[in-house]
Design an enzyme around this catalytic site. Structure first.
Site, PDB file in Angstrom:
ATOM      1  CG  HIS A 129      -1.674   1.242   1.249  1.00 34.58           C
ATOM      2  ND1 HIS A 129      -1.769   1.835   2.626  1.00 34.58           N
ATOM      3  CD2 HIS A 129      -2.314   2.023   0.534  1.00 34.58           C
ATOM      4  CE1 HIS A 129      -2.737   2.941   2.455  1.00 34.58           C
ATOM      5  NE2 HIS A 129      -2.817   3.075   1.255  1.00 34.58           N
ATOM      6  CG  HIS A 180      -2.020   3.384   6.253  1.00 33.74           C
ATOM      7  ND1 HIS A 180      -0.760   3.352   5.399  1.00 33.74           N
ATOM      8  CD2 HIS A 180      -2.178   4.612   6.403  1.00 33.74           C
ATOM      9  CE1 HIS A 180      -0.300   4.382   5.467  1.00 33.74           C
ATOM     10  NE2 HIS A 180      -1.032   5.476   5.926  1.00 33.74           N
TER      11      HIS A 180
END
Lengths: 174, 819
Positions: A104, A123
């Site tokens: 990501h 995250h």
């Protein structure tokens, strides 16, 4: 596990201020020897280095070893799962290796032994080491890159390719 | 085995790549991206590239990176070009973060070269000779206009049923809502219409508007400076991902505590605990459908303890008892605080009993939301809600009860405050008045089911996947559409006049002529007789606003696929053909109503609609404002910049209800148990509560995701989260295909063992093409035709063992935990 936990702590400290290289460098202190090779140009496919990551005899079940591949700036883990998995090598078909840069945003992920997953502190994405690095839940638009492994007669484990693009580079071999 | 992209290098955008502003067209947050395009035979180098950085070095965390999903080859001005769509670090909405949806925008583009999204429609199609045949725009629009004109002039415009988007972003935006609105609400006065996700043409949040409070009144930065984030019926880490990560997480790091009201433990709650610490997170896992009771108890407790904002109440809220009585259009009376409290008054003990949470936790929530700080200063709180109560029990009163708390504490129109819906799509509504639709609006699904309507124009809606009572809707819609297909088959080889006669005969005999405007051949599109191919944002220029009213122009960077067109120009084509056909029919006066669509581009539609109401706003000015755009309402233009409005109601004047006194109203939200017909009985007679939930990996009903291997590899079937003991009791193993059924119908999905799921609670992902949760949702709605998708009960049985494909899927917990 303690080693990987430390890596996460390092990751938190360094990555929070964007110091990926420093963190990766720190991680390599615990890395098994790796021989670097250079890519050749002109081929349709990337030429990956064949790097020795370790020996089958050195691995204990569910205790990941920090590695780097294809070069020292790309941290990963070498892991003996404990049962055969697809893509697994070695006598038990259970040895796998993954990038630990979250696909990501490139945060350094930590290994959770209780459910054999890679977890991103940035995250909250998660990847399943028993299912080819499939993203269990998260923000990445690909599964975590799995390194292609082979084992020779002596039990030495070599990485010689990757399934997906590693975070933070336009080419897996820079 | 996990899906492997087998991509290990990508082209590098050169320094002179074209750069386009892109607002992600999926969720309400509207993250900023930059699209880079460059010629097929050019490339940058590791050191000389569009990013101006050394790509020969490993980039640090949060560094610039083109993931394979951010890359494609698309057609631009007739030429194949490279495309990279990369999160924009300079956009204040997302600060460079990409979501699992938006970071796939490039991959989700149709490409003749890489083969992505070959499901996209390229040409109009018509039911002809027993199949859908490609045809020209002229031919398709002619048939649409002839049938429509004949039916509405022989009968009335009430015979035309329209399903149409009302939102921004994907399949919406100011250009497209204006054009469809002009067609159906100005040229015609179509009354029997509905919106993509609900069976009538109505607001999802009537009560907050009636109370004077627009539902999008804050700025995202309010989360960063607030004392408390109060989230109800929402799972923002999944559904407003970068609002959570880029604004709520910093807020919690700045000390905000987090209160979540949700019967289900979500990844959002888990992440909040990781960020804020468990001691600063309060999860009120109430019994399903009891939100209003909780809000009323909080309201009561806050008022009784004097934690109200007296000045705000005196200056900004109505003082005289009842302002708006309960009536057919208002499912609750509205008025002063005292008036509302009479109806709302609920003790902590009663709420604890009904909601199934402790009195202490309710009291704690009230303190976190409203108790002044030790120094006497007021506490700020952002209240954020979404589908859990919008698609919940007693929508009007429940949302009203929540807004009561925001008004009582003066937490609207102030920094660190706001009472807002979180949103699904972006917004982008600009249409002529819909007053003729009425309130309550027609329940269109039921109208169609009982044989009403003769023509159905469908714009980017796939009710088969997303409506309630979907089993029956699909059965009837297909039966009625098949009557027309059969008539068209018998008319094969005849003239256009004979074909129109055959269709009109069939619809007069109970059939339904269906025109579907969409980007793909949707499930409801299988009932269509004419299919018109639309294009998406970035295949056209498109303007929308996000959840903090941030208006951006998302720029066109590629050609529409094949012969597809922007919806606004399709609407113009329908109007122009209506005008032509009506003139041929000799109906000059009616034909004149369809004048005014001589648009060449989407910008023409924008200027005809939005710009007329907002003359400061033009494409050129929006382009200059870039990915940060301007927050609506726009109040002016100075020094080369549009001047916006950071948050609404900073002057304490409430206007959304249109009252001249500009005073906000409180809602007399009296609890009445299960509001919608049939819900209470369904709960009594079935074993499992079937919650309807979302997942970050899918956008909406998966209309593009269904053609993306990375996504379908993860969830080949819709997931149904279940408690493991329930699974054992039913003889169900992880990944087994299971069926949920009740008196409304049946649906299917794969069991996903979930250790945080309560016994008797299952959570099924909404809108899946491989199993619609709406199949089992009853037709029960509230007085204003708002559906209660969230409350469905059913029984569960195993259909089949996990397939080999499903066996390869991970069934581990979705919750992050640090090692």
């Amino acid at each position: 596990m303690s080693r990987c936990n430390k890596m996460v702590d390092l990751g938190r400290r360094h990555f929070l201020r964007g110091g990926a290289i420093a963190a990766a460098g720190a991680a390599t202190a615990t890395v098994l020897p790796a021989e670097q090779a250079r890519a050749a140009s002109g081929s349709a496919l990337l030429d990956y280095p064949a790097n020795r990551l370790g020996n089958v005899a050195d691995l204990a079940v569910n205790e990941p070893v920090d590695i780097t591949y294809p070069d020292e700036d790309s941290p990963g883990i070498l892991l003996k799962i404990g049962h055969a998995v697809e893509g697994g090598v070695g006598p038990d078909g259970d040895i796998v290796a993954y990038s630990v840069l979250c696909p990501h945003k490139g945060w350094l992920m930590s290994y959770r032994a209780d459910d054999k997953s890679l977890n991103c502190p940035g995250h909250f994405s998660r990847f399943d080491c028993e299912a080819g690095g499939q993203q269990i839940w998260g923000h990445a638009t690909q599964n975590v890159p799995q390194f292609t492994l082979s084992v020779d007669d002596k039990g030495d484990i070599y990485a010689e390719g990757a399934s997906d693009l590693i975070f933070g580079r336009p080419s897996n071999v820079l | 085995m996990a899906y492997k992209r087998q991509i290990d290098r990508l082209p590098i955008p050169p320094k002179d790549a074209k750069v386009h502003n892109v607002t992600c067209h999926y969720c309400i947050v509207g993250c900023g991206y930059k699209a880079y395009t460059w010629p097929r035979n050019k490339q940058g180098t590791l050191t000389e590239n569009a990013f101006g950085i050394n790509l020969g070095e490993q980039q640090a965390a949060d560094g610039t990176w083109i993931a394979p999903s951010m890359y494609n080859i698309v057609r631009q001005d007739g030429k194949d070009v490279h495309l990279a769509v990369v999160p924009d670090k300079d956009c204040v909405v997302n600060s460079g973060l990409g979501s699992v949806r938006g970071a796939r925008m490039a991959e989700a583009r149709p490409s003749y070269v890489t083969g992505t999204q070959q499901q996209r429609l390229s040409d109009p199609m018509m039911w002809r000779n027993g199949v859908w045949q490609p045809t020209s725009w002229d031919d398709a629009l002619d048939l649409v206009a002839r049938v429509t004109a004949r039916v509405v002039t022989q009968g009335s415009e009430d015979d035309l049923v329209v399903s149409m988007f009302d939102h921004g972003g994907s399949a919406g935006g100011y250009e497209n809502t204006w054009a469809t609105g002009k067609l159906y609400f100005e040229s015609m006065k179509v009354k029997n219409c509905r919106i993509h996700n609900r069976p009538a043409y109505n607001s999802e949040v009537h009560s907050t508007r009636d109370m004077g409070v627009d539902e999008l009144n804050y700025a995202y930065k309010d989360y960063e400076i607030t004392d408390t984030i109060f989230m109800i019926g929402a799972n923002s880490l999944e559904t407003q991902t970068n609002l959570f990560l880029n604004h709520m997480v910093p807020g919690m790091r700045n000390g905000a505590c987090f209160v979540s009201v949700d019967p289900r433990r979500t990844v959002t709650i888990n992440a909040a605990e990781e960020v804020a610490g468990k001691e600063n997170v309060l999860h009120l896992a109430i019994n399903e459908g009891t939100d209003m009771v909780l809000f009323n108890a909080l309201f009561t407790h806050i008022v009784d303890n004097g934690w109200v904002d007296k000045d705000f109440i005196a200056n900004s809220t109505f003082q005289g008892g009842e302002a708006t009585p309960l009536d057919d259009g208002h499912p609750a009376g509205l008025g002063s605080l005292d008036y509302a409290l009479d109806a709302c008054r609920t003790s902590l003990a009663d709420a604890a009993e009904i909601c199934g949470v402790s009195e202490a936790d309710i009291a704690k929530a009230a303190e976190w939301i409203a108790k002044p700080k030790d120094d006497g200063s007021r506490r700020t709180c952002v209240t954020a809600y979404e589908k859990g109560i919008i698609w919940g029990n007693d929508n009007y009163r429940t949302i009203g009860a929540l807004v009561n708390i925001g008004l009582a504490t003066g937490n609207i129109g102030r920094e660190g405050g706001g009472v807002c819906r979180l949103g699904g799509h972006q917004e982008g509504y600009y249409r002529p008045s819909d007053a003729h639709v009425g309130r309550p609006a027609e329940y269109v699904d039921q109208l169609l089911i009982r044989g009403g309507g003769k023509i159905h124009h469908v714009w980017a809606c796939d009710h088969h996947k997303t409506t309630l009572n979907a089993s029956e809707f699909k059965r009837v819609h297909k039966r009625r559409a098949d009557m027309v297909k059969e008539a068209m088959d018998y008319a094969a080889g005849g003239t256009r006049e004979q074909l129109v006669d055959a269709i009109v005969g069939a619809v007069n005999g109970g059939g339904l002529f269906v025109v579907d405007v969409d980007i793909i051949h949707s499930q409801i599109g299988h009932n269509a007789h004419v299919i018109l191919p639309a294009c998406e944002a970035n295949e056209m220029n498109l303007t929308s606003m996000n959840g903090e009213r941030r208006l951006r122009l998302s720029e066109k960077y590629m050609d529409p696929y094949g012969n597809s067109r922007p919806d606004c120009l399709i609407a113009a084509g329908v109007a122009q053909n209506m005008e032509r056909v009506l003139r041929e029919m000799g109906n000059e006066a009616y034909a004149d109503q369809f004048k005014g669509y001589d648009w060449q581009t989407e910008e023409d539609a924008f200027m005809d609609g939005y710009n007329k109401g907002n003359p400061e706003v033009t494409y050129e000015r929006l382009r200059a404002m870039g990915n940060n755009g301007v927050q609506e309402p726009v109040s002016g233009y100075a020094d080369g910049k549009l001047i916006g409005t950071e948050r609404l109601y900073t002057d304490g004047q409430f206007t959304r209800h249109g009252r001249e006194d500009k005073k906000a109203l409180f809602c007399a939200a009296k609890w009445r148990g299960w509001q919608a017909a049939g819900k209470a009985r369904e709960k009594e007679t079935h074993k499992y509560w079937i919650n309807n939930v979302r997942a970050n990996i899918f956008w909406q009903n998966q209309f593009l995701d269904q053609d993306i291997d990375f996504i379908q590899d993860r969830f080949p079937y819709p997931f149904i989260e279940m408690n493991e003991e329930d699974m054992a009791e039913e003889g169900i193993a992880a990944g087994d295909l299971i069926e949920i059924s009740n008196g409304n119908g049946a649906t299917q999905g794969m069991a996903y063992p979930t250790d945080t799921a309560k016994r008797g609670h299952v959570a099924m992902v909404f809108g899946s093409p491989a199993g619609s949760q709406g199949n089992v949702v009853s037709p029960g709605v509230n007085e204003l035709v708002l559906p209660d998708y969230k409350h469905t009960w059913g029984n569960i049985r195993k259909i089949a063992n996990a397939t080999p494909r499903v066996k390869a899927v991970s069934f581990k917990s979705k919750e992050y935990r640090s090692a």
